[in-house]
Write a protein that holds these residues in place. Structure first.
Motif, PDB file in Angstrom:
ATOM      1  N   ALA A 130      13.338 -88.581   8.820  1.00  0.00           N
ATOM      2  CA  ALA A 130      14.123 -90.007   9.026  1.00  0.00           C
ATOM      3  C   ALA A 130      15.370 -90.194   7.956  1.00  0.00           C
ATOM      4  O   ALA A 130      16.458 -90.574   8.317  1.00  0.00           O
ATOM      5  CB  ALA A 130      13.047 -90.964   8.900  1.00  0.00           C
ATOM      6  N   ALA A 131      14.987 -89.559   6.667  1.00  0.00           N
ATOM      7  CA  ALA A 131      16.117 -89.767   5.529  1.00  0.00           C
ATOM      8  C   ALA A 131      17.354 -88.988   5.910  1.00  0.00           C
ATOM      9  O   ALA A 131      18.426 -89.327   5.325  1.00  0.00           O
ATOM     10  CB  ALA A 131      15.517 -89.228   4.285  1.00  0.00           C
ATOM     11  N   ASP A 132      17.186 -87.875   6.630  1.00  0.00           N
ATOM     12  CA  ASP A 132      18.225 -86.968   7.179  1.00  0.00           C
ATOM     13  C   ASP A 132      19.330 -87.821   8.094  1.00  0.00           C
ATOM     14  O   ASP A 132      20.413 -87.433   8.210  1.00  0.00           O
ATOM     15  CB  ASP A 132      18.152 -85.777   7.746  1.00  0.00           C
ATOM     16  CG  ASP A 132      17.014 -84.942   6.922  1.00  0.00           C
ATOM     17  OD1 ASP A 132      17.045 -85.027   5.502  1.00  0.00           O
ATOM     18  OD2 ASP A 132      16.101 -84.223   7.493  1.00  0.00           O
ATOM     19  N   ILE A 133      18.879 -88.905   8.824  1.00  0.00           N
ATOM     20  CA  ILE A 133      19.639 -89.569   9.965  1.00  0.00           C
ATOM     21  C   ILE A 133      20.439 -90.747   9.339  1.00  0.00           C
ATOM     22  O   ILE A 133      19.798 -91.545   8.695  1.00  0.00           O
ATOM     23  CB  ILE A 133      18.758 -89.718  11.097  1.00  0.00           C
ATOM     24  CG1 ILE A 133      18.155 -88.570  11.734  1.00  0.00           C
ATOM     25  CG2 ILE A 133      19.365 -90.693  11.865  1.00  0.00           C
ATOM     26  CD1 ILE A 133      16.987 -88.671  12.795  1.00  0.00           C
ATOM     27  N   VAL A 134      21.674 -90.655   9.501  1.00  0.00           N
ATOM     28  CA  VAL A 134      22.559 -91.640   8.997  1.00  0.00           C
ATOM     29  C   VAL A 134      22.820 -92.817  10.121  1.00  0.00           C
ATOM     30  O   VAL A 134      23.294 -92.165  11.500  1.00  0.00           O
ATOM     31  CB  VAL A 134      23.798 -91.018   8.327  1.00  0.00           C
ATOM     32  CG1 VAL A 134      24.774 -92.143   7.924  1.00  0.00           C
ATOM     33  CG2 VAL A 134      23.436 -90.239   7.141  1.00  0.00           C
ATOM     34  N   SER A 135      22.873 -93.889   9.944  1.00  0.00           N
ATOM     35  CA  SER A 135      23.413 -94.980  10.998  1.00  0.00           C
ATOM     36  C   SER A 135      22.615 -94.904  12.247  1.00  0.00           C
ATOM     37  O   SER A 135      22.918 -95.279  13.349  1.00  0.00           O
ATOM     38  CB  SER A 135      24.938 -94.775  11.050  1.00  0.00           C
ATOM     39  OG  SER A 135      25.802 -95.101  10.099  1.00  0.00           O
ATOM     40  N   GLY A 136      21.471 -94.165  12.235  1.00  0.00           N
ATOM     41  CA  GLY A 136      20.567 -94.364  13.126  1.00  0.00           C
ATOM     42  C   GLY A 136      20.684 -93.257  14.540  1.00  0.00           C
ATOM     43  O   GLY A 136      20.021 -93.367  15.244  1.00  0.00           O
ATOM     44  N   CYS A 137      21.958 -92.430  14.124  1.00  0.00           N
ATOM     45  CA  CYS A 137      22.573 -91.705  15.183  1.00  0.00           C
ATOM     46  C   CYS A 137      23.013 -90.283  14.699  1.00  0.00           C
ATOM     47  O   CYS A 137      23.271 -89.662  15.574  1.00  0.00           O
ATOM     48  CB  CYS A 137      23.493 -92.381  15.919  1.00  0.00           C
ATOM     49  SG  CYS A 137      24.787 -92.822  14.802  1.00  0.00           S
ATOM     50  N   HIS A 138      23.119 -89.899  13.513  1.00  0.00           N
ATOM     51  CA  HIS A 138      23.997 -88.937  13.056  1.00  0.00           C
ATOM     52  C   HIS A 138      23.275 -88.004  11.970  1.00  0.00           C
ATOM     53  O   HIS A 138      22.709 -88.653  11.060  1.00  0.00           O
ATOM     54  CB  HIS A 138      25.150 -89.123  12.566  1.00  0.00           C
ATOM     55  CG  HIS A 138      26.314 -88.186  12.391  1.00  0.00           C
ATOM     56  ND1 HIS A 138      26.297 -87.268  11.303  1.00  0.00           N
ATOM     57  CD2 HIS A 138      27.453 -87.718  13.306  1.00  0.00           C
ATOM     58  CE1 HIS A 138      27.188 -86.311  11.584  1.00  0.00           C
ATOM     59  NE2 HIS A 138      27.774 -86.579  12.766  1.00  0.00           N
ATOM     60  N   CYS A 139      23.089 -86.786  12.113  1.00  0.00           N
ATOM     61  CA  CYS A 139      22.617 -85.837  11.340  1.00  0.00           C
ATOM     62  C   CYS A 139      23.374 -84.433  11.236  1.00  0.00           C
ATOM     63  O   CYS A 139      23.607 -83.933  12.317  1.00  0.00           O
ATOM     64  CB  CYS A 139      20.950 -85.498  11.855  1.00  0.00           C
ATOM     65  SG  CYS A 139      20.090 -84.482  10.663  1.00  0.00           S
ATOM     66  N   MET A 140      23.431 -83.906  10.102  1.00  0.00           N
ATOM     67  CA  MET A 140      24.125 -82.789   9.963  1.00  0.00           C
ATOM     68  C   MET A 140      23.333 -81.805   8.964  1.00  0.00           C
ATOM     69  O   MET A 140      24.065 -80.902   8.384  1.00  0.00           O
ATOM     70  CB  MET A 140      25.773 -82.794   9.653  1.00  0.00           C
ATOM     71  CG  MET A 140      25.976 -83.536   8.641  1.00  0.00           C
ATOM     72  SD  MET A 140      27.849 -83.769   8.648  1.00  0.00           S
ATOM     73  CE  MET A 140      27.950 -84.358   6.863  1.00  0.00           C
ATOM     74  N   THR A 141      21.974 -81.830   8.864  1.00  0.00           N
ATOM     75  CA  THR A 141      21.350 -80.895   7.922  1.00  0.00           C
ATOM     76  C   THR A 141      21.425 -79.481   8.483  1.00  0.00           C
ATOM     77  O   THR A 141      21.518 -79.246   9.928  1.00  0.00           O
ATOM     78  CB  THR A 141      19.862 -81.433   7.873  1.00  0.00           C
ATOM     79  OG1 THR A 141      19.370 -81.272   8.990  1.00  0.00           O
ATOM     80  CG2 THR A 141      20.021 -82.578   7.008  1.00  0.00           C
ATOM     81  N   PRO A 142      21.271 -78.376   7.740  1.00  0.00           N
ATOM     82  CA  PRO A 142      21.389 -77.051   8.539  1.00  0.00           C
ATOM     83  C   PRO A 142      20.277 -76.727   9.686  1.00  0.00           C
ATOM     84  O   PRO A 142      20.430 -76.331  10.635  1.00  0.00           O
ATOM     85  CB  PRO A 142      21.282 -76.256   7.242  1.00  0.00           C
ATOM     86  CG  PRO A 142      21.557 -76.934   5.993  1.00  0.00           C
ATOM     87  CD  PRO A 142      21.247 -78.471   6.480  1.00  0.00           C
ATOM     88  N   LYS A 143      19.219 -77.248   9.512  1.00  0.00           N
ATOM     89  CA  LYS A 143      17.930 -77.068  10.254  1.00  0.00           C
ATOM     90  C   LYS A 143      18.293 -77.776  11.495  1.00  0.00           C
ATOM     91  O   LYS A 143      18.123 -77.269  12.831  1.00  0.00           O
ATOM     92  CB  LYS A 143      16.738 -77.394   9.589  1.00  0.00           C
ATOM     93  CG  LYS A 143      15.518 -76.861  10.451  1.00  0.00           C
ATOM     94  CD  LYS A 143      14.385 -77.424   9.794  1.00  0.00           C
ATOM     95  CE  LYS A 143      13.208 -76.521  10.040  1.00  0.00           C
ATOM     96  NZ  LYS A 143      11.635 -76.837   9.276  1.00  0.00           N
ATOM     97  N   TYR A 144      18.842 -79.013  11.412  1.00  0.00           N
ATOM     98  CA  TYR A 144      19.081 -79.756  12.790  1.00  0.00           C
ATOM     99  C   TYR A 144      20.280 -79.124  13.414  1.00  0.00           C
ATOM    100  O   TYR A 144      20.119 -78.839  14.684  1.00  0.00           O
ATOM    101  CB  TYR A 144      19.570 -81.133  12.099  1.00  0.00           C
ATOM    102  CG  TYR A 144      19.852 -82.050  13.341  1.00  0.00           C
ATOM    103  CD1 TYR A 144      19.036 -82.629  14.373  1.00  0.00           C
ATOM    104  CD2 TYR A 144      21.183 -82.220  13.478  1.00  0.00           C
ATOM    105  CE1 TYR A 144      19.420 -83.455  15.238  1.00  0.00           C
ATOM    106  CE2 TYR A 144      21.781 -83.133  14.706  1.00  0.00           C
ATOM    107  CZ  TYR A 144      20.682 -83.578  15.491  1.00  0.00           C
ATOM    108  OH  TYR A 144      21.102 -84.414  16.704  1.00  0.00           O
TER     109      TYR A 144
END
Length: 372
Positions: free
Chosen positions: A138-152
């Motif tokens: 949950a902490a990786d997701i910004v603004s409820g819509c965006h994620c750019m972690t390597p695993k994701y």
């Protein structure tokens, strides 16, 4: 069975030769050693239903048959259905003699996509699809819509390859990374982007992508003091940290059209101590520029001022003239335009039969007399 291969210098050269008699020679531009059409097909808008899937499938086939070898998508477009429509179209094109190595396919990851239809319970969907399997927290997701972690991102790339039914995608963009700026400090943002690029360098090494970049909406167009501003020189530096001097960050995407001219008119970048527009900066750094929103989602297809038809002659419609503006802009490789109707494909690709406007013609629009 996934379609093997990727766009190659010889494949795209062969594609260009197919259309030697039917399009203007300048319709194809050489970039990153590939011959790419100056008009590309985008797949952003439309309903998420079987009817629209078919429209896009037919549009992609018609576009490739008409001299367009750049196809652009994103995993979240039409809830993954746009990618799937492209995959079906590429299979159909293969039976008509159009090989994988003739076509550049680009897609993007970053926004959380639904799968085919909107879920009844979005929070539960997130939980079951991403959180429980450990793909993202949950902490990786910004603004409820965006994620750019390597695993994701690597998970999303695998999903895109499955949707497209391809072994390799030519260009993979981090989708609107600037979405995270303003929510997290710039230092953290740079660290996240670096890690994303490291993951994508790994994907290049694994043969899943050929090059990567950042597709943006505001980042490269905004003034330097904007919260979500991106410096291309800094982005390229992060890629060099991730992949060394032979890094694979080769392409950017941003909007350019008659209503949004910042890429051409705003000197918001600094390269080697010099002020530059994003188009000039990209050229100096060896980065290919793909422009989105060429006809501003249809808004520029009618009632354009007379000076436009005077400048871009030999064309029949305002849509074609709006497209001609973008493909005639110095430093632009491809003008992307969303096309899901075969008749729109045919209208837009008629523009390919006309040479881009000369700088002399083009600069009249701005009352400019100097050359770039």
């Amino acid at each position: 069975m996934k379609l093997p291969g990727y766009a190659t210098p010889s494949g795209t050269e062969w594609y260009r030769k197919r259309f030697a008699k039917s399009v203007a020679p300048e319709h194809f531009r050489q970039s990153q050693n590939l011959w790419l059409s100056s008009i590309g097909l985008g797949t952003y808008l439309g309903n998420y239903d079987a009817e629209t899937d078919q429209l896009y499938r037919r549009a992609v086939v018609r576009a490739v048959e008409s001299g367009c070898n750049v196809i652009d998508s994103a995993i979240n477009y039409r809830l993954q259905r746009s990618e799937r429509s492209i995959g079906t179209a590429l299979k159909g094109l293969a039976t008509k003699g159009f090989k994988r190595d003739e076509i550049l396919v680009a897609t993007k990851g970053g926004f959380i996509p639904y799968d085919g239809t909107p879920p009844a319970e979005p929070r539960r969907y997130l939980d079951e699809t991403f959180f429980q399997p450990g793909i993202a927290g949950a902490a990786d997701i910004v603004s409820g819509c965006h994620c750019m972690t390597p695993k994701y991102l690597l998970h999303q790339l695998d999903c895109s390859l499955k949707n497209l039914d391809l072994e390799c995608v030519d260009v993979y963009y981090v989708h609107n990374p600037e979405t995270q700026l303003g929510k997290i400090p710039r230092e953290d943002f740079n660290e996240r982007l670096l890690k994303a690029f490291e993951a994508l360098e790994g994907a290049v090494a694994a043969g899943k992508i050929k090059m990567y970049g950042a597709a943006t909406w505001n980042g490269y167009r905004n003034p330097k003091d904007a919260k979500d501003y991106l410096s291309l020189a800094e982005v390229v530096e992060l890629a060099a940290r991730a992949g060394g001097k032979d890094h694979h960050l080769k392409v950017i995407q941003l909007p350019l059209n008659l209503g949004m001219t910042e890429a051409l008119s705003l000197a918001n970048q600094t390269v080697k101590g010099k002020e530059a527009t994003i188009l000039e900066a990209a050229q100096a750094l060896g980065i290919t520029v793909m422009c989105s929103a060429s006809i501003l989602q249809g808004q520029l297809t009618r009632n354009l001022p007379e000076v436009i038809s005077g400048t871009f002659q030999g064309l029949e419609t305002d849509g074609q003239r709006a497209l001609q503006f973008v493909r005639s802009t110095p430093g632009v490789t491809t003008a992307l335009v969303g096309m899901k109707q075969v008749n729109h494909v045919e209208e837009n690709l008629k523009t390919a039969g006309v040479a881009p406007a000369s700088w002399e013609q083009y600069s009249k629009l701005f009352g400019a007399s100097d050359s770039h």
